[in-house]
Design a protein around this motif. Structure first.
Motif, PDB file in Angstrom:
ATOM      1  N   ASP A  47      14.889   6.085  -7.235  1.00 11.56           N
ATOM      2  CA  ASP A  47      14.108   7.154  -7.846  1.00 11.56           C
ATOM      3  C   ASP A  47      12.908   7.469  -6.939  1.00 11.56           C
ATOM      4  OD1 ASP A  47      12.554   4.951  -8.205  1.00 11.56           O
ATOM      5  OD2 ASP A  47      12.417   5.086 -10.388  1.00 11.56           O
ATOM      6  N   ASN A  48      11.834   7.933  -7.504  1.00 12.63           N
ATOM      7  CA  ASN A  48      10.650   8.311  -6.723  1.00 12.63           C
ATOM      8  C   ASN A  48       9.606   7.198  -6.637  1.00 12.63           C
ATOM      9  OD1 ASN A  48      11.551  10.976  -6.148  1.00 12.63           O
ATOM     10  ND2 ASN A  48      10.953  11.616  -8.205  1.00 12.63           N
ATOM     11  N   THR A  49      10.042   5.954  -6.777  1.00 11.46           N
ATOM     12  CA  THR A  49       9.097   4.833  -6.716  1.00 11.46           C
ATOM     13  C   THR A  49       8.337   4.809  -5.396  1.00 11.46           C
ATOM     14  OG1 THR A  49      10.435   3.465  -8.224  1.00 11.46           O
ATOM     15  CG2 THR A  49       8.871   2.327  -6.807  1.00 11.46           C
ATOM     16  N   GLN A  50       9.037   4.980  -4.274  1.00  7.85           N
ATOM     17  CA  GLN A  50       8.377   4.917  -2.974  1.00  7.85           C
ATOM     18  C   GLN A  50       7.343   6.029  -2.822  1.00  7.85           C
ATOM     19  OE1 GLN A  50       8.435   2.556  -0.832  1.00  7.85           O
ATOM     20  NE2 GLN A  50       7.154   3.577   0.705  1.00  7.85           N
ATOM     21  N   GLN A  51       7.665   7.221  -3.278  1.00  7.14           N
ATOM     22  CA  GLN A  51       6.719   8.329  -3.198  1.00  7.14           C
ATOM     23  C   GLN A  51       5.464   8.034  -4.005  1.00  7.14           C
ATOM     24  OE1 GLN A  51       8.380  12.130  -4.324  1.00  7.14           O
ATOM     25  NE2 GLN A  51       6.359  13.102  -4.472  1.00  7.14           N
ATOM     26  N   LYS A  52       5.652   7.454  -5.193  1.00  2.20           N
ATOM     27  CA  LYS A  52       4.501   7.095  -6.039  1.00  2.20           C
ATOM     28  C   LYS A  52       3.643   6.033  -5.355  1.00  2.20           C
ATOM     29  CE  LYS A  52       5.449   9.621  -9.708  1.00  2.20           C
ATOM     30  NZ  LYS A  52       4.541  10.689 -10.190  1.00  2.20           N
ATOM     31  N   LEU A  53       4.286   5.084  -4.692  1.00  4.36           N
ATOM     32  CA  LEU A  53       3.533   4.021  -4.017  1.00  4.36           C
ATOM     33  C   LEU A  53       2.736   4.572  -2.838  1.00  4.36           C
ATOM     34  CD1 LEU A  53       6.136   1.087  -4.009  1.00  4.36           C
ATOM     35  CD2 LEU A  53       4.179   1.406  -5.526  1.00  4.36           C
ATOM     36  N   VAL A  54       3.329   5.487  -2.100  1.00 10.22           N
ATOM     37  CA  VAL A  54       2.613   6.095  -0.972  1.00 10.22           C
ATOM     38  C   VAL A  54       1.392   6.862  -1.475  1.00 10.22           C
ATOM     39  CG1 VAL A  54       2.783   7.816   0.864  1.00 10.22           C
ATOM     40  CG2 VAL A  54       4.666   6.217   0.490  1.00 10.22           C
ATOM     41  N   GLU A  55       1.557   7.577  -2.579  1.00  6.62           N
ATOM     42  CA  GLU A  55       0.437   8.336  -3.147  1.00  6.62           C
ATOM     43  C   GLU A  55      -0.671   7.394  -3.625  1.00  6.62           C
ATOM     44  OE1 GLU A  55       2.189  10.651  -6.219  1.00  6.62           O
ATOM     45  OE2 GLU A  55       3.188  12.059  -4.841  1.00  6.62           O
ATOM     46  N   LEU A  56      -0.282   6.289  -4.266  1.00 13.21           N
ATOM     47  CA  LEU A  56      -1.280   5.312  -4.717  1.00 13.21           C
ATOM     48  C   LEU A  56      -2.019   4.695  -3.534  1.00 13.21           C
ATOM     49  CD1 LEU A  56       0.454   3.297  -7.613  1.00 13.21           C
ATOM     50  CD2 LEU A  56      -1.636   4.657  -7.778  1.00 13.21           C
ATOM     51  N   ALA A  57      -1.276   4.351  -2.473  1.00 11.04           N
ATOM     52  CA  ALA A  57      -1.885   3.713  -1.307  1.00 11.04           C
ATOM     53  C   ALA A  57      -2.867   4.652  -0.609  1.00 11.04           C
ATOM     54  CB  ALA A  57      -0.798   3.266  -0.340  1.00 11.04           C
ATOM     55  N   GLU A  58      -2.601   5.939  -0.656  1.00 14.80           N
ATOM     56  CA  GLU A  58      -3.513   6.903  -0.035  1.00 14.80           C
ATOM     57  C   GLU A  58      -4.816   7.037  -0.820  1.00 14.80           C
ATOM     58  OE1 GLU A  58      -1.177  10.422   0.156  1.00 14.80           O
ATOM     59  OE2 GLU A  58      -0.132   9.844   2.007  1.00 14.80           O
ATOM     60  N   LYS A  59      -4.746   6.804  -2.128  1.00 15.87           N
ATOM     61  CA  LYS A  59      -5.931   6.955  -2.981  1.00 15.87           C
ATOM     62  C   LYS A  59      -6.733   5.664  -3.103  1.00 15.87           C
ATOM     63  CE  LYS A  59      -3.927  10.575  -5.938  1.00 15.87           C
ATOM     64  NZ  LYS A  59      -3.510  10.914  -7.332  1.00 15.87           N
ATOM     65  N   PHE A  60      -6.047   4.533  -3.090  1.00 12.55           N
ATOM     66  CA  PHE A  60      -6.706   3.252  -3.365  1.00 12.55           C
ATOM     67  C   PHE A  60      -6.412   2.274  -2.233  1.00 12.55           C
ATOM     68  CE2 PHE A  60      -5.431   5.215  -7.398  1.00 12.55           C
ATOM     69  CZ  PHE A  60      -6.665   5.355  -8.025  1.00 12.55           C
ATOM     70  N   GLU A  61      -7.467   1.755  -1.635  1.00 16.51           N
ATOM     71  CA  GLU A  61      -7.300   0.861  -0.496  1.00 16.51           C
ATOM     72  C   GLU A  61      -6.723  -0.491  -0.887  1.00 16.51           C
ATOM     73  OE1 GLU A  61     -11.074   0.169   1.281  1.00 16.51           O
ATOM     74  OE2 GLU A  61     -11.922  -0.842  -0.476  1.00 16.51           O
ATOM     75  N   GLU A  62      -6.830  -0.864  -2.167  1.00 11.35           N
ATOM     76  CA  GLU A  62      -6.297  -2.164  -2.585  1.00 11.35           C
ATOM     77  C   GLU A  62      -4.780  -2.148  -2.773  1.00 11.35           C
ATOM     78  OE1 GLU A  62      -7.426  -0.054  -6.474  1.00 11.35           O
ATOM     79  OE2 GLU A  62      -8.305  -0.326  -4.485  1.00 11.35           O
ATOM     80  N   VAL A  63      -4.176  -0.966  -2.696  1.00 11.66           N
ATOM     81  CA  VAL A  63      -2.728  -0.852  -2.910  1.00 11.66           C
ATOM     82  C   VAL A  63      -2.007  -0.939  -1.577  1.00 11.66           C
ATOM     83  CG1 VAL A  63      -0.845   0.626  -3.706  1.00 11.66           C
ATOM     84  CG2 VAL A  63      -2.987   0.512  -5.005  1.00 11.66           C
ATOM     85  N   LYS A  64      -1.114  -1.914  -1.481  1.00 13.74           N
ATOM     86  CA  LYS A  64      -0.244  -2.075  -0.318  1.00 13.74           C
ATOM     87  C   LYS A  64       1.207  -1.957  -0.796  1.00 13.74           C
ATOM     88  CE  LYS A  64      -3.834  -3.413   2.216  1.00 13.74           C
ATOM     89  NZ  LYS A  64      -4.857  -3.428   1.155  1.00 13.74           N
ATOM     90  N   TYR A  65       2.082  -1.588   0.126  1.00 15.29           N
ATOM     91  CA  TYR A  65       3.487  -1.521  -0.268  1.00 15.29           C
ATOM     92  C   TYR A  65       4.380  -2.006   0.871  1.00 15.29           C
ATOM     93  CZ  TYR A  65       3.753   2.885   2.405  1.00 15.29           C
ATOM     94  OH  TYR A  65       3.699   3.828   3.392  1.00 15.29           O
TER      95      TYR A  65
END
Length: 309
Positions: A47-65
């Protein structure tokens, strides 16, 4: 400030990754002396899980994927997150919010008291079927009996905290079939448990079907014990003794009663029965040979397609 790494495997969790990030962030807003990172491991989502993770990582520095090249499974995904985590402690949890992030402060408290591993003991809500609860408890009881690990009822959750020293040991383990729940118990260290009630899945459907559950069960049983092989040998010996005694009694009875030794149906049933026992024994041996075959090839547990760190 001490750093807590949170490892979250995600397979088709596009509706949950933002929710669990928000709830974890709210939890750490009340923990003044700690900073955190969240390592999402995209386990071959379609699904769009990877796209959501990329968007989160761009907004929040604590998010890694970490994005896998395909679906390698839940346990390799957790292992991958641990391999790349660099916190003073690492917490693994699922993305579907059945593992409540609000339990994290209590886990950290136990860790600060000196425990190296803080595991969780799960109780199911009323919405979960009795069949699911009973079979889960029965599995861990059986695993404790026929293996070298002793998982408490409900203690088979992958929601746990590990000190960085424990994670260092875990990184050096290169098993083909990873069973982290058993490994964390087998390693020892100072451990304690915390009870929690599993929450409801926030969105989406679980991909953990009966086939995957059975495979996971066999992995856990064969990863920590050779007792099933001994059981196979004992069964073979026991049924051989029964067969010899039974046939001897039948022959004596025929001589005493002066009747013929006959019974095509009983003969076929006996052959089919013992044939089934032999297939079970060969199946058990085959499982262990298969694990050896996979181990000696030394293929990696996972392949990374992309990551943002």
């Amino acid at each position: 400030m001490k750093k807590i790494s949170i490892v979250i495997p995600a397979h088709n969790e596009e509706g949950n990754v933002s929710l669990i990030h928000q709830r974890i962030k709210e939890v750490f807003s009340g923990l003044e002396n700690y900073r955190f990172e969240i390592i999402f491991v995209n386990d071959g989502s379609r699904d769009n899980t990877q796209q959501k993770l990329v968007e989160l990582a761009e907004k929040f520095e604590e998010v890694k994927y970490i994005e896998f090249s395909r679906n390698f499974g839940h346990q390799p995904a957790v292992k991958a997150g641990m391999d790349f985590a660099n916190g003073n402690a690492v917490i693994s949890m699922d993305a579907d919010l059945q593992h409540p992030p609000e339990l994290i402060p209590e886990m950290i408290k136990k860790w600060e008291e000196g425990f190296d591993i803080v595991y969780t003991i799960r109780t199911y809500p009323k919405q979960i079927s009795a069949f699911k609860r009973k079979t889960s408890d029965l599995y861990y009881k059986l695993l404790s009996v026929i293996s070298d690990v002793n998982l408490k009822e409900g203690g088979g959750s992958d929601f746990r905290l590990m000190d960085s020293s424990v994670v260092d040991v875990m990184r050096n383990m290169n098993e083909a079939d990873i069973f982290l729940r058993g490994l964390s118990n087998w390693m020892g260290f100072r451990q304690t448990g915390i009870h929690f009630t599993a929450g409801e899945r926030a969105s989406g459907e679980s991909s953990y079907n009966l086939k995957k559950m059975m495979k996971f069960a066999f992995t856990g049983i064969t990863a920590f014990s050779v007792k099933p092989l001994y059981l196979a040998a004992y069964l073979g010996f026991l049924f051989s003794v029964f067969a010899v005694l039974g046939y001897g009694i039948y022959v004596i009875h025929s001589f005493v009663s002066k009747t013929e030794i006959s019974g095509w149906a009983s003969l076929i049933i006996t052959v089919v029965f013992f044939g089934g026992i032999q297939l079970i024994i060969l199946g058990i041996i085959g499982i262990y040979l298969g694990k050896i075959f996979k181990q000696v090839k030394e293929r990696p547990n996972y392949i990374i397609r992309s990551k943002n760190f």
